[in-house]
Design a protein around this motif. Structure first.
Motif, PDB file in Angstrom:
ATOM      1  N   MET A  10       3.363  46.505  31.960  1.00  7.34           N
ATOM      2  CA  MET A  10       4.072  46.153  33.200  1.00  7.34           C
ATOM      3  C   MET A  10       3.753  44.718  33.622  1.00  7.34           C
ATOM      4  O   MET A  10       4.592  44.026  34.190  1.00  7.34           O
ATOM      5  N   ASP A  11       2.513  44.272  33.351  1.00  4.06           N
ATOM      6  CA  ASP A  11       2.148  42.906  33.706  1.00  4.06           C
ATOM      7  C   ASP A  11       3.065  41.898  33.017  1.00  4.06           C
ATOM      8  O   ASP A  11       3.449  40.884  33.606  1.00  4.06           O
ATOM      9  N   THR A  12       3.423  42.198  31.768  1.00  7.86           N
ATOM     10  CA  THR A  12       4.322  41.306  31.016  1.00  7.86           C
ATOM     11  C   THR A  12       5.698  41.248  31.667  1.00  7.86           C
ATOM     12  O   THR A  12       6.323  40.187  31.756  1.00  7.86           O
ATOM     13  N   LEU A  13       6.166  42.402  32.158  1.00 10.32           N
ATOM     14  CA  LEU A  13       7.460  42.461  32.839  1.00 10.32           C
ATOM     15  C   LEU A  13       7.446  41.602  34.095  1.00 10.32           C
ATOM     16  O   LEU A  13       8.372  40.823  34.352  1.00 10.32           O
ATOM     17  N   PHE A  14       6.372  41.732  34.885  1.00 10.96           N
ATOM     18  CA  PHE A  14       6.236  40.919  36.088  1.00 10.96           C
ATOM     19  C   PHE A  14       6.192  39.427  35.731  1.00 10.96           C
ATOM     20  O   PHE A  14       6.827  38.602  36.388  1.00 10.96           O
ATOM     21  N   TYR A  15       5.429  39.114  34.691  1.00 14.60           N
ATOM     22  CA  TYR A  15       5.268  37.723  34.257  1.00 14.60           C
ATOM     23  C   TYR A  15       6.627  37.119  33.896  1.00 14.60           C
ATOM     24  O   TYR A  15       6.977  36.021  34.371  1.00 14.60           O
ATOM     25  N   ASP A  16       7.371  37.827  33.093  1.00 14.58           N
ATOM     26  CA  ASP A  16       8.671  37.309  32.645  1.00 14.58           C
ATOM     27  C   ASP A  16       9.657  37.185  33.807  1.00 14.58           C
ATOM     28  O   ASP A  16      10.427  36.213  33.881  1.00 14.58           O
ATOM     29  N   PHE A  17       9.620  38.151  34.714  1.00 15.94           N
ATOM     30  CA  PHE A  17      10.554  38.145  35.844  1.00 15.94           C
ATOM     31  C   PHE A  17      10.283  36.955  36.761  1.00 15.94           C
ATOM     32  O   PHE A  17      11.199  36.222  37.164  1.00 15.94           O
ATOM     33  N   ILE A  18       8.999  36.759  37.102  1.00 16.31           N
ATOM     34  CA  ILE A  18       8.650  35.639  37.982  1.00 16.31           C
ATOM     35  C   ILE A  18       8.877  34.306  37.274  1.00 16.31           C
ATOM     36  O   ILE A  18       9.356  33.339  37.884  1.00 16.31           O
ATOM     37  N   ASN A  19       8.558  34.252  36.011  1.00 14.54           N
ATOM     38  CA  ASN A  19       8.734  33.018  35.247  1.00 14.54           C
ATOM     39  C   ASN A  19      10.196  32.600  35.193  1.00 14.54           C
ATOM     40  O   ASN A  19      10.526  31.408  35.199  1.00 14.54           O
ATOM     41  N   GLN A  20      11.086  33.592  35.189  1.00 18.19           N
ATOM     42  CA  GLN A  20      12.519  33.288  35.079  1.00 18.19           C
ATOM     43  C   GLN A  20      13.172  33.045  36.434  1.00 18.19           C
ATOM     44  O   GLN A  20      14.014  32.150  36.573  1.00 18.19           O
ATOM     45  N   PHE A  21      12.789  33.819  37.451  1.00 17.33           N
ATOM     46  CA  PHE A  21      13.514  33.770  38.726  1.00 17.33           C
ATOM     47  C   PHE A  21      12.687  33.202  39.885  1.00 17.33           C
ATOM     48  O   PHE A  21      13.183  33.111  41.008  1.00 17.33           O
ATOM     49  N   GLY A  22      11.443  32.863  39.646  1.00 19.08           N
ATOM     50  CA  GLY A  22      10.640  32.169  40.643  1.00 19.08           C
ATOM     51  C   GLY A  22      10.484  32.879  41.971  1.00 19.08           C
ATOM     52  O   GLY A  22      10.117  34.056  42.032  1.00 19.08           O
ATOM     53  N   TYR A  23      10.787  32.151  43.052  1.00 18.27           N
ATOM     54  CA  TYR A  23      10.558  32.675  44.402  1.00 18.27           C
ATOM     55  C   TYR A  23      11.334  33.969  44.654  1.00 18.27           C
ATOM     56  O   TYR A  23      10.832  34.885  45.314  1.00 18.27           O
ATOM     57  N   PHE A  24      12.552  34.022  44.149  1.00 19.44           N
ATOM     58  CA  PHE A  24      13.357  35.238  44.332  1.00 19.44           C
ATOM     59  C   PHE A  24      12.638  36.444  43.739  1.00 19.44           C
ATOM     60  O   PHE A  24      12.603  37.516  44.342  1.00 19.44           O
ATOM     61  N   ALA A  25      12.063  36.265  42.557  1.00 28.11           N
ATOM     62  CA  ALA A  25      11.365  37.370  41.897  1.00 28.11           C
ATOM     63  C   ALA A  25      10.151  37.808  42.702  1.00 28.11           C
ATOM     64  O   ALA A  25       9.885  39.012  42.834  1.00 28.11           O
ATOM     65  N   VAL A  26       9.424  36.849  43.262  1.00 32.31           N
ATOM     66  CA  VAL A  26       8.249  37.180  44.078  1.00 32.31           C
ATOM     67  C   VAL A  26       8.670  38.033  45.274  1.00 32.31           C
ATOM     68  O   VAL A  26       8.093  39.092  45.548  1.00 32.31           O
ATOM     69  N   GLY A  27       9.683  37.567  46.005  1.00 29.78           N
ATOM     70  CA  GLY A  27      10.159  38.317  47.166  1.00 29.78           C
ATOM     71  C   GLY A  27      10.696  39.686  46.793  1.00 29.78           C
ATOM     72  O   GLY A  27      10.422  40.679  47.475  1.00 29.78           O
ATOM     73  N   ALA A  28      11.447  39.756  45.695  1.00 27.81           N
ATOM     74  CA  ALA A  28      12.038  41.030  45.276  1.00 27.81           C
ATOM     75  C   ALA A  28      10.966  42.030  44.869  1.00 27.81           C
ATOM     76  O   ALA A  28      11.036  43.214  45.226  1.00 27.81           O
ATOM     77  N   LEU A  29       9.969  41.579  44.132  1.00 28.08           N
ATOM     78  CA  LEU A  29       8.904  42.483  43.687  1.00 28.08           C
ATOM     79  C   LEU A  29       8.090  43.016  44.871  1.00 28.08           C
ATOM     80  O   LEU A  29       7.741  44.202  44.913  1.00 28.08           O
ATOM     81  N   ILE A  30       7.799  42.150  45.834  1.00 31.29           N
ATOM     82  CA  ILE A  30       7.034  42.600  46.995  1.00 31.29           C
ATOM     83  C   ILE A  30       7.885  43.506  47.886  1.00 31.29           C
ATOM     84  O   ILE A  30       7.384  44.450  48.496  1.00 31.29           O
ATOM     85  N   PHE A  31       9.182  43.225  47.941  1.00 37.04           N
ATOM     86  CA  PHE A  31      10.093  44.126  48.658  1.00 37.04           C
ATOM     87  C   PHE A  31      10.032  45.527  48.047  1.00 37.04           C
ATOM     88  O   PHE A  31       9.865  46.530  48.759  1.00 37.04           O
ATOM     89  N   ILE A  32      10.138  45.599  46.725  1.00 36.43           N
ATOM     90  CA  ILE A  32      10.086  46.893  46.035  1.00 36.43           C
ATOM     91  C   ILE A  32       8.723  47.536  46.223  1.00 36.43           C
ATOM     92  O   ILE A  32       8.606  48.755  46.434  1.00 36.43           O
TER      93      ILE A  32
END
Length: 221
Positions: free
Chosen positions: A1-23
């Motif tokens: 799962m850490d790899t999934l988070f890494y790739d998501f944040i690496n690709q989408f930046g701030y949006f990914a951070v906000g989306a992951l914390i929202f979830i």
């Protein structure tokens, strides 16, 4: 799962951070103890900056908190009281007045827990539900959630940024603390459950048996 988070944040930046914390706020098993230090780490390897990472995470926290607040609002005090007055709940020792007392206590003294609990693993998300049930003032709920979440997010993101490539050590330490909190909560739940069984359920069952005996036809006694 850490790899999934890494790739998501690496690709989408701030949006990914906000989306992951929202979830994470809506679905607590997703670990902010991993997401936030990892997000801080990205400020050392990309053009992402720490203040905007913290702001994105805090925005996700507030939006996610309102989902659970809405669930609590829909449940409402009256609906919960009716539910806990049903026969199965009464056999388990519950009363509708228990809900009324809990909501009244939250109105008088418990609203500050929304601020405090934002920095406590596990309950940091769930506290939004009783806030909604008690119809806590939305402005105050937003303020407390914003401040408490910002503190939590700032600490973990900053530690991740400071640790750099060793951000996983920060994550591991945060998860270790989170596990301790979980064990304490489980222990408290067990203690309360035992107390509840002894003080509520067993007396209710005894009274129920007594009532049955009292209504049993004489020739069957």
């Amino acid at each position: 799962m850490d790899t999934l988070f890494y790739d998501f944040i690496n690709q989408f930046g701030y949006f990914a951070v906000g989306a992951l914390i929202f979830i994470e706020n809506v679905f607590p098993p997703i670990p902010s103890e991993v997401i936030l230090p990892l997000s801080g780490f990205f400020t050392t390897t990309t053009d992402m900056v720490l203040p905007l990472v913290i702001a994105s995470a805090t925005a996700g926290s507030v939006l996610g908190a309102y989902i659970l607040y809405g669930i609590g609002y829909v449940l409402s005090r009256e609906r919960l009281m009716r539910f806990f007055e049903t026969r199965p709940m009464r056999l388990l020792g519950f009363k509708g007045t228990d809900i009324a007392s809990a909501v009244d206590w939250f109105d008088r003294k418990g609203q500050a827990t929304v601020l405090i609990c934002r920095c406590i693993p596990v309950v940091r998300s769930l506290i939004s539900i009783p806030a909604g049930t008690a119809r806590m003032n939305p402005a105050k709920f937003t303020l407390f959630t914003l401040v408490g979440s910002a503190v939590w997010n700032t600490i973990l993101c900053s530690l991740g940024a400071a640790a750099g490539s060793a951000w996983m050590q920060v994550s591991e330490q945060a998860e270790w603390i989170s596990d301790i909190v979980k064990y304490v909560i489980i222990a408290l739940v067990i203690i309360v459950a035992i107390f509840w069984i002894v003080k509520r359920i067993i007396p209710n069952l005894k009274r129920g048996n007594g009532e049955d005996d009292g209504h049993r036809p004489t020739h069957l006694k």
